[in-house]
Design a protein around this motif. Sequence first.
Motif, PDB file in Angstrom:
ATOM      1  N   VAL A 517     -11.244 -36.179  35.998  1.00 42.47           N
ATOM      2  CA  VAL A 517     -11.563 -36.049  37.424  1.00 42.47           C
ATOM      3  C   VAL A 517     -12.538 -37.147  37.849  1.00 42.47           C
ATOM      4  CG1 VAL A 517     -12.760 -34.593  39.102  1.00 42.47           C
ATOM      5  CG2 VAL A 517     -11.094 -33.592  37.558  1.00 42.47           C
ATOM      6  N   LEU A 518     -13.612 -37.314  37.072  1.00 43.08           N
ATOM      7  CA  LEU A 518     -14.605 -38.339  37.410  1.00 43.08           C
ATOM      8  C   LEU A 518     -13.990 -39.732  37.385  1.00 43.08           C
ATOM      9  CD1 LEU A 518     -17.655 -36.944  35.400  1.00 43.08           C
ATOM     10  CD2 LEU A 518     -17.304 -36.833  37.865  1.00 43.08           C
ATOM     11  N   ALA A 519     -13.120 -39.987  36.396  1.00 44.41           N
ATOM     12  CA  ALA A 519     -12.499 -41.310  36.296  1.00 44.41           C
ATOM     13  C   ALA A 519     -11.601 -41.583  37.502  1.00 44.41           C
ATOM     14  CB  ALA A 519     -11.694 -41.397  35.000  1.00 44.41           C
ATOM     15  N   ARG A 600      -6.979 -32.282  42.174  1.00 43.26           N
ATOM     16  CA  ARG A 600      -6.888 -30.956  42.787  1.00 43.26           C
ATOM     17  C   ARG A 600      -6.427 -29.910  41.770  1.00 43.26           C
ATOM     18  NH1 ARG A 600      -2.343 -30.109  47.207  1.00 43.26           N
ATOM     19  NH2 ARG A 600      -1.149 -30.464  45.296  1.00 43.26           N
ATOM     20  N   ASN A 601      -5.427 -30.233  40.945  1.00 50.19           N
ATOM     21  CA  ASN A 601      -4.934 -29.288  39.948  1.00 50.19           C
ATOM     22  C   ASN A 601      -5.999 -28.965  38.907  1.00 50.19           C
ATOM     23  OD1 ASN A 601      -1.805 -28.524  39.901  1.00 50.19           O
ATOM     24  ND2 ASN A 601      -2.029 -30.521  40.871  1.00 50.19           N
ATOM     25  N   ILE A 602      -6.753 -29.973  38.481  1.00 49.58           N
ATOM     26  CA  ILE A 602      -7.798 -29.728  37.480  1.00 49.58           C
ATOM     27  C   ILE A 602      -8.882 -28.817  38.055  1.00 49.58           C
ATOM     28  CG2 ILE A 602      -9.631 -30.811  36.136  1.00 49.58           C
ATOM     29  CD1 ILE A 602      -7.797 -33.203  35.737  1.00 49.58           C
ATOM     30  N   MET A 603      -9.240 -29.038  39.310  1.00 49.95           N
ATOM     31  CA  MET A 603     -10.260 -28.183  39.928  1.00 49.95           C
ATOM     32  C   MET A 603      -9.765 -26.741  40.058  1.00 49.95           C
ATOM     33  SD  MET A 603     -13.149 -29.594  40.510  1.00 49.95           S
ATOM     34  CE  MET A 603     -12.902 -30.204  38.840  1.00 49.95           C
ATOM     35  N   LYS A 609     -12.620 -26.013  43.970  1.00 47.99           N
ATOM     36  CA  LYS A 609     -11.809 -26.761  44.925  1.00 47.99           C
ATOM     37  C   LYS A 609     -12.535 -28.053  45.263  1.00 47.99           C
ATOM     38  CE  LYS A 609      -9.471 -26.268  49.392  1.00 47.99           C
ATOM     39  NZ  LYS A 609      -9.249 -25.391  50.586  1.00 47.99           N
ATOM     40  N   VAL A 610     -11.774 -29.128  45.395  1.00 49.68           N
ATOM     41  CA  VAL A 610     -12.363 -30.418  45.729  1.00 49.68           C
ATOM     42  C   VAL A 610     -12.322 -30.602  47.250  1.00 49.68           C
ATOM     43  CG1 VAL A 610     -10.168 -31.637  45.394  1.00 49.68           C
ATOM     44  CG2 VAL A 610     -12.321 -32.885  45.243  1.00 49.68           C
ATOM     45  N   HIS A 611     -13.448 -31.097  47.803  1.00 48.25           N
ATOM     46  CA  HIS A 611     -13.574 -31.311  49.248  1.00 48.25           C
ATOM     47  C   HIS A 611     -13.865 -32.792  49.504  1.00 48.25           C
ATOM     48  CE1 HIS A 611     -14.037 -26.891  49.730  1.00 48.25           C
ATOM     49  NE2 HIS A 611     -14.718 -26.988  48.599  1.00 48.25           N
ATOM     50  N   LEU A 612     -13.673 -33.203  50.764  1.00 47.34           N
ATOM     51  CA  LEU A 612     -13.983 -34.594  51.101  1.00 47.34           C
ATOM     52  C   LEU A 612     -14.560 -34.661  52.508  1.00 47.34           C
ATOM     53  CD1 LEU A 612     -11.837 -36.326  53.167  1.00 47.34           C
ATOM     54  CD2 LEU A 612     -10.282 -35.657  51.351  1.00 47.34           C
ATOM     55  N   VAL A 636     -19.647 -13.013  24.547  1.00 46.08           N
ATOM     56  CA  VAL A 636     -18.524 -12.082  24.756  1.00 46.08           C
ATOM     57  C   VAL A 636     -17.211 -12.733  24.390  1.00 46.08           C
ATOM     58  CG1 VAL A 636     -17.282 -10.744  26.480  1.00 46.08           C
ATOM     59  CG2 VAL A 636     -19.782 -10.850  26.531  1.00 46.08           C
ATOM     60  N   GLY A 637     -17.045 -13.986  24.701  1.00 44.23           N
ATOM     61  CA  GLY A 637     -15.796 -14.671  24.372  1.00 44.23           C
ATOM     62  C   GLY A 637     -15.685 -15.910  25.221  1.00 44.23           C
ATOM     63  N   LYS A 638     -15.136 -16.975  24.693  1.00 46.50           N
ATOM     64  CA  LYS A 638     -14.994 -18.219  25.420  1.00 46.50           C
ATOM     65  C   LYS A 638     -13.982 -18.057  26.545  1.00 46.50           C
ATOM     66  CE  LYS A 638     -16.399 -21.447  21.837  1.00 46.50           C
ATOM     67  NZ  LYS A 638     -16.037 -22.650  21.069  1.00 46.50           N
ATOM     68  N   LEU A 639     -14.340 -18.651  27.696  1.00 45.40           N
ATOM     69  CA  LEU A 639     -13.448 -18.556  28.837  1.00 45.40           C
ATOM     70  C   LEU A 639     -12.241 -19.450  28.622  1.00 45.40           C
ATOM     71  CD1 LEU A 639     -16.136 -18.768  31.661  1.00 45.40           C
ATOM     72  CD2 LEU A 639     -15.005 -16.721  30.805  1.00 45.40           C
ATOM     73  N   SER A 640     -11.157 -19.078  29.224  1.00 48.28           N
ATOM     74  CA  SER A 640      -9.945 -19.890  29.141  1.00 48.28           C
ATOM     75  C   SER A 640      -9.193 -19.765  30.435  1.00 48.28           C
ATOM     76  CB  SER A 640      -9.053 -19.454  27.970  1.00 48.28           C
ATOM     77  OG  SER A 640      -8.606 -18.148  28.180  1.00 48.28           O
ATOM     78  N   THR A 641      -8.406 -20.747  30.731  1.00 47.42           N
ATOM     79  CA  THR A 641      -7.565 -20.716  31.925  1.00 47.42           C
ATOM     80  C   THR A 641      -6.198 -21.234  31.571  1.00 47.42           C
ATOM     81  OG1 THR A 641      -7.386 -21.439  34.205  1.00 47.42           O
ATOM     82  CG2 THR A 641      -8.268 -23.023  32.669  1.00 47.42           C
ATOM     83  N   VAL A 642      -5.188 -20.781  32.304  1.00 46.81           N
ATOM     84  CA  VAL A 642      -3.812 -21.207  32.069  1.00 46.81           C
ATOM     85  C   VAL A 642      -3.442 -22.211  33.127  1.00 46.81           C
ATOM     86  CG1 VAL A 642      -1.429 -20.501  31.907  1.00 46.81           C
ATOM     87  CG2 VAL A 642      -3.218 -19.035  31.018  1.00 46.81           C
ATOM     88  N   ALA A 643      -2.990 -23.359  32.700  1.00 45.44           N
ATOM     89  CA  ALA A 643      -2.600 -24.381  33.660  1.00 45.44           C
ATOM     90  C   ALA A 643      -1.320 -23.996  34.341  1.00 45.44           C
ATOM     91  CB  ALA A 643      -2.431 -25.715  32.942  1.00 45.44           C
TER      92      ALA A 643
END
Length: 643
Positions: A517-519, A600-603, A609-612, A636-643
């Motif tokens: 994202v930063l790149a 946007r997808n990574i956020m 959410k990315v704003h401008l 408790v447990g590492k967070l995870s997300t499904v792309a």
Amino acid sequence: MLAILKTIKEAIVNWWSEFTLQTKLLAAATLAVSLVMSGLTFWAVNTIQLDARLNDTRFGRDLGLLLAANVAPLIAERNLTEVSQFSQRFYSSTSSVRYMLYADEKGKIYFGIPFWEPEVETSLAIKRRIQLPDDYAADADKPMVRQHRSPDGEVTDVFVPLTVDGKYLGVLAIGINPNPAAVISTNFTRDVTIAVFISIWVMVILGGVINALTITKPIKELLVGVKQIAAGNFKQQIDLPLGGELGELILNFNEMAERLERYEEQNIEELTAEKAKLETLVSTIADGAVLIDNNMQVILVNPTARRIFNWEGIEVVGENVLRYLPPSVEMEVRRPLYEMALGECESAEFRILLNQPTPRTIRILLTTVVNQQRESIKGIAITVQDITREVELNEAKSQFISNVSHELRTPLFNIKSFIETLHEYGEDLSSIERREFLETVNHETDRLTRLVNDVLDLSKLESGRRYNLDGVDLSQAIEQTLRTYQLNAKDKGIELIQEVAPKLPLVVGNYDLLLQVLANLVGNALKFTQAGGKVAIRAYQLEPKTNSSDRQISQVRVEISDTGIGIAPEDQEAIFDRFFRVENRVHTLEGTGLGLSIVRNIMEKHHSKVHLVSEVGVGTTFWFDLAVYEEEASQVGKLSTVA
């Protein structure tokens, strides 16, 4: 004889085959338990007998040595009277001694208890000799012991050599009675074992008989009755004089059979028609479903159909369906519905665009409902499927393929053109022209590579891949990004500024994705900023906010600002769409148009959410917020997300 044995064997096999698996397992378990208990009992009996024998042996040996030590000197002195008296007193004082025999060195018995043999040899005297064992040793230090059976049990025989000053004077034989307590215990244990074995089998047999008479037979009768009911024979009745719960169950079964028989006789046709209608409705319940009769009257309608046709709050059951359908739908289905009611067709399918209550695309399936014999039409089932999402996905896929094809065509065409020119006219071109051609080919190849990589990155993000979210040090990610673009910024004369708050807490995220994202954002900022401009990266912690559950939420905000050309207001809404490029409007720079779509997808995977904020000619600022990483959440447990 063989025929009789064969007949008996066949009878046993047939008898055993009639038992159920549970009965066979019960019999096997009972046999195993009874055998184990019997084996343990007999082992205990043998152990008791062995211990008793050892005790008798030890007792007989000690008793023989004690007696021999007392009588040996008297025998050496030929004082048989004292020997007799001592032996008589010894025999009378203990009940363990069964007999005592004295024999000389030749084995001739000259005295014994409980009988007496005078030494005077007369014609009426009977000479007796002791039969010593073959392995008896006259000069042995220890007595010899053996056992022999008698009606009262095993008797222990002890043979003690009588020696005085090394001279062998004869042998003393003593018989030891068996231990009465051990004999009684052994017999009692054997009797108890036999009684337990017999009792187990008697109880099992009685239980089996009671089970067969009170439970198994009624259950078998009920099983037969249920099978008859399932086969359609509702005349089945069970006649068993039983009380209790089984009797009540049989009574209820008979009543059920009678009611089913009455229903079959009275309403067989109606039940069949209702069954066909309900089966059709259930098979389409996942989508909107409407069931109408041959007169177009609504019989059933499910909530999904009410929502799609905007029938919520309207009573349409019993009304003509054509009066309530949306105009576009009514226009398409009116004629097919009447044709199906007349039996001229069996099914039809339509795709219709609805504008009310919300714009959507629906698919309508019409299916006739016939009776069991398929002789007459009982109604029409209308299935409504909302395919709006499917249509949008198809359009998005087509547009994506079209955009990718267009973006690939240009660099591929340029590469092919310049390579063909080099191949055909390379000898006529100067070295400077050839170098320019190769630089153009290399530039177009890099452009093609960037496009393919961006497409692959976007595909990964939208493929359902799982990403682990852990604690991320934003300061490290920002510093790595600045190092990557430091030379590029220096070549373009742009100042890179880093404004990161000290002691910035860790944030919840994926390091590699946040680095991407930063790149992308820094790369875009450098691309659209003129020489002498500035690009700044800021990161600072926001004031904690309270959510709906009264919990404090801490966040870190990241901003990427530039003093570039800015983004027009009409472009700001579409800037995150795939293949949308600002250079399409300004025609100065090249790009794939996928970078911000990837951001946007990574956020979204980071639940953010990315704003401008942008102004043409002034600059642009992109910003997003990330949740602060909490140690409690990591435990408790590492967070995870499904792309």
